[in-house]
Design an enzyme around this catalytic site. Structure first.
Site, mmCIF file in Angstrom:
data_model
loop_
_atom_site.group_PDB
_atom_site.id
_atom_site.type_symbol
_atom_site.label_atom_id
_atom_site.label_comp_id
_atom_site.label_asym_id
_atom_site.label_seq_id
_atom_site.Cartn_x
_atom_site.Cartn_y
_atom_site.Cartn_z
ATOM 1 N N SER A 7 0.856 -1.188 0.000
ATOM 2 C CA SER A 7 0.000 0.000 0.000
ATOM 3 C C SER A 7 0.887 1.231 0.000
ATOM 4 O O SER A 7 1.631 1.472 0.963
ATOM 5 C CB SER A 7 -0.890 0.009 1.245
ATOM 6 O OG SER A 7 -1.394 1.315 1.448
ATOM 7 N N HIS A 32 -1.327 -1.342 -4.149
ATOM 8 C CA HIS A 32 -2.582 -0.943 -3.520
ATOM 9 C C HIS A 32 -2.554 0.572 -3.331
ATOM 10 O O HIS A 32 -1.639 1.114 -2.707
ATOM 11 C CB HIS A 32 -2.715 -1.662 -2.178
ATOM 12 C CG HIS A 32 -3.990 -1.408 -1.455
ATOM 13 N ND1 HIS A 32 -5.137 -2.140 -1.697
ATOM 14 C CD2 HIS A 32 -4.304 -0.507 -0.490
ATOM 15 C CE1 HIS A 32 -6.108 -1.699 -0.905
ATOM 16 N NE2 HIS A 32 -5.633 -0.708 -0.162
ATOM 17 N N ASP A 34 -4.547 3.873 -2.001
ATOM 18 C CA ASP A 34 -5.608 4.297 -1.080
ATOM 19 C C ASP A 34 -6.093 5.705 -1.413
ATOM 20 O O ASP A 34 -5.352 6.672 -1.274
ATOM 21 C CB ASP A 34 -5.088 4.262 0.358
ATOM 22 C CG ASP A 34 -4.928 2.836 0.861
ATOM 23 O OD1 ASP A 34 -5.915 2.078 0.790
ATOM 24 O OD2 ASP A 34 -3.824 2.482 1.308
ATOM 25 N N MET A 36 -8.683 8.635 -0.468
ATOM 26 C CA MET A 36 -9.518 9.089 0.668
ATOM 27 C C MET A 36 -10.015 10.504 0.402
ATOM 28 O O MET A 36 -9.274 11.322 -0.150
ATOM 29 C CB MET A 36 -8.695 9.070 1.955
ATOM 30 C CG MET A 36 -8.032 7.733 2.235
ATOM 31 S SD MET A 36 -7.257 7.727 3.854
ATOM 32 C CE MET A 36 -6.373 6.157 3.790
ATOM 33 N N HIS A 65 -8.287 1.434 -4.022
ATOM 34 C CA HIS A 65 -9.211 1.290 -2.888
ATOM 35 C C HIS A 65 -9.852 2.650 -2.635
ATOM 36 O O HIS A 65 -9.210 3.563 -2.115
ATOM 37 C CB HIS A 65 -8.397 0.801 -1.675
ATOM 38 C CG HIS A 65 -9.164 0.675 -0.408
ATOM 39 N ND1 HIS A 65 -8.553 0.490 0.819
ATOM 40 C CD2 HIS A 65 -10.502 0.695 -0.148
ATOM 41 C CE1 HIS A 65 -9.471 0.411 1.769
ATOM 42 N NE2 HIS A 65 -10.668 0.546 1.212
ATOM 43 N N MET A 67 -11.946 5.003 -0.693
ATOM 44 C CA MET A 67 -12.576 5.296 0.608
ATOM 45 C C MET A 67 -13.228 6.662 0.471
ATOM 46 O O MET A 67 -12.800 7.654 1.091
ATOM 47 C CB MET A 67 -11.512 5.275 1.713
ATOM 48 C CG MET A 67 -11.076 3.863 2.065
ATOM 49 S SD MET A 67 -9.478 3.834 2.903
ATOM 50 C CE MET A 67 -8.412 3.850 1.477
ATOM 51 N N MET A 136 -11.377 -5.244 5.635
ATOM 52 C CA MET A 136 -10.616 -4.249 6.402
ATOM 53 C C MET A 136 -10.344 -4.801 7.800
ATOM 54 O O MET A 136 -11.272 -5.143 8.531
ATOM 55 C CB MET A 136 -11.394 -2.939 6.515
ATOM 56 C CG MET A 136 -11.602 -2.192 5.204
ATOM 57 S SD MET A 136 -10.098 -1.905 4.246
ATOM 58 C CE MET A 136 -9.104 -0.984 5.419
ATOM 59 N N ASP A 172 -6.625 -6.011 4.569
ATOM 60 C CA ASP A 172 -5.997 -4.685 4.537
ATOM 61 C C ASP A 172 -6.053 -4.029 5.909
ATOM 62 O O ASP A 172 -7.130 -3.735 6.424
ATOM 63 C CB ASP A 172 -6.743 -3.829 3.502
ATOM 64 C CG ASP A 172 -6.160 -2.435 3.314
ATOM 65 O OD1 ASP A 172 -5.041 -2.188 3.803
ATOM 66 O OD2 ASP A 172 -6.827 -1.613 2.658
HETATM 67 C C1 DX5 Z 1 -6.161 2.084 5.597
HETATM 68 C C2 DX5 Z 1 -5.736 1.698 4.204
HETATM 69 C C3 DX5 Z 1 -4.673 0.689 4.165
HETATM 70 C C4 DX5 Z 1 -3.385 1.134 4.807
HETATM 71 C C5 DX5 Z 1 -2.682 -0.069 5.324
HETATM 72 O O1 DX5 Z 1 -7.268 2.882 5.523
HETATM 73 O O2 DX5 Z 1 -6.847 1.176 3.487
HETATM 74 O O3 DX5 Z 1 -4.427 0.232 2.839
HETATM 75 O O4 DX5 Z 1 -2.515 1.827 3.942
HETATM 76 O O5 DX5 Z 1 -1.565 0.344 6.024
HETATM 77 P P1 DX5 Z 1 -0.919 -0.579 7.158
HETATM 78 O O6 DX5 Z 1 -0.460 -1.830 6.474
HETATM 79 O O7 DX5 Z 1 0.201 0.266 7.661
HETATM 80 O O8 DX5 Z 1 -1.977 -0.829 8.178
HETATM 81 ZN ZN ZN Z 2 -6.406 0.237 1.554
#
Ligand code: DX5
Ligand code: ZN
Length: 215
Positions: A7, A32, A34, A36, A65, A67, A136, A172
């Site tokens: 990620s 991956h 993220d 947001m 991903h 969010m 998650m 994740d």
């Molecule tokens: C959290 C993200 C994850 C995050 C994971 O909201 O969706 O993908 O980057 O990071 P670690 O592995 O550090 O928990």
């Molecule tokens: Zn993620």
């Protein structure tokens, strides 16, 4: 064999290309990404322009991903930017069936993420519309949080619900080498890890360590 998906949330955003090259060298299977929006989760990250820049820099599949609230407004842009897989949150999609169809029609793989409090049963009536489920194991929004143990049971329940459908099960949040083996035994087919990989002195070695630990 289990897939490893670093990620990039925990990468160095001022040297993202170099960090991506490192994990690619370590044998990562996909990246991956993220996304947001400061609404669905209390943090802001990146949008389609960054995905397009990453896409130019790597041959690894991009697992995006989302969010964000109302993800259907941005799916086409992320696919155009190079997303191979687009994952939306069940909690953000009142018309989940339609949203999954939209992702597949655009030619990407369709994923659904489940927050820690959302049961696998939320997917019961869309099982054939899915290519991946992202379980998650933290409340989404930040890297570096502690793994929530309830994810083990959820993955097992999800596998039972999926039956023999060819759906990837990704986990994740808080994934570290010490959890890899048990998560694969539960039924995870992809391990997402941010801080465990990019927080390590040698991210390529951290990818290999996760894979070895999963065996
Ligand atoms: C959290 C993200 C994850 C995050 C994971 O909201 O969706 O993908 O980057 O990071 P670690 O592995 O550090 O928990
Ligand atoms: Zn993620």
């Amino acid at each position: 064999m289990v897939k490893i998906a670093p990620s990039i949330l925990s990468a160095d955003f001022a040297a993202l290309g170099d960090d991506i090259e490192r994990v690619e060298g370590g044998g990562a299977d996909q990246l991956h990404v993220d996304v947001m929006d400061g609404r669905f989760v209390p943090n802001l990250t990146i949008g389609p322009v960054v995905v397009a820049a990453i896409h130019k820099r790597t041959r690894l599949p991009l697992d995006v991903h989302l969010m964000i609230v109302e993800p259907e407004r941005f799916i086409a842009e992320f696919v155009a930017a190079g997303a191979d897989m687009v994952t939306v949150h069940a909690e953000a999609c009142p018309h989940l069936s339609r949203t999954l169809a939209q992702i597949r029609e655009l030619g990407a793989k369709a994923g659904v993420a489940l927050n820690p409090s959302t049961p696998p049963d939320a997917l019961r009536y869309v099982l054939d519309d899915l290519d991946l489920v992202l379980v998650m194991s933290v409340n989404p929004g930040f890297g570096g949080q502690a793994f929530i143990p309830g994810a083990h049971r959820k993955i097992r329940e999800l596998k039972a619900l999926l039956g023999d459908r060819p759906v990837e099960v990704s986990v994740d949040g808080g994934v570290k080498a010490g959890l890899a083996k048990s998560l694969v035994q539960d039924g995870a087919t992809t391990l997402v890890a941010g801080s465990a990989i990019f927080g390590a002195a040698d991210p390529a070695a951290a990818v290999r360590a996760l894979r070895d630990a999963a065996r």
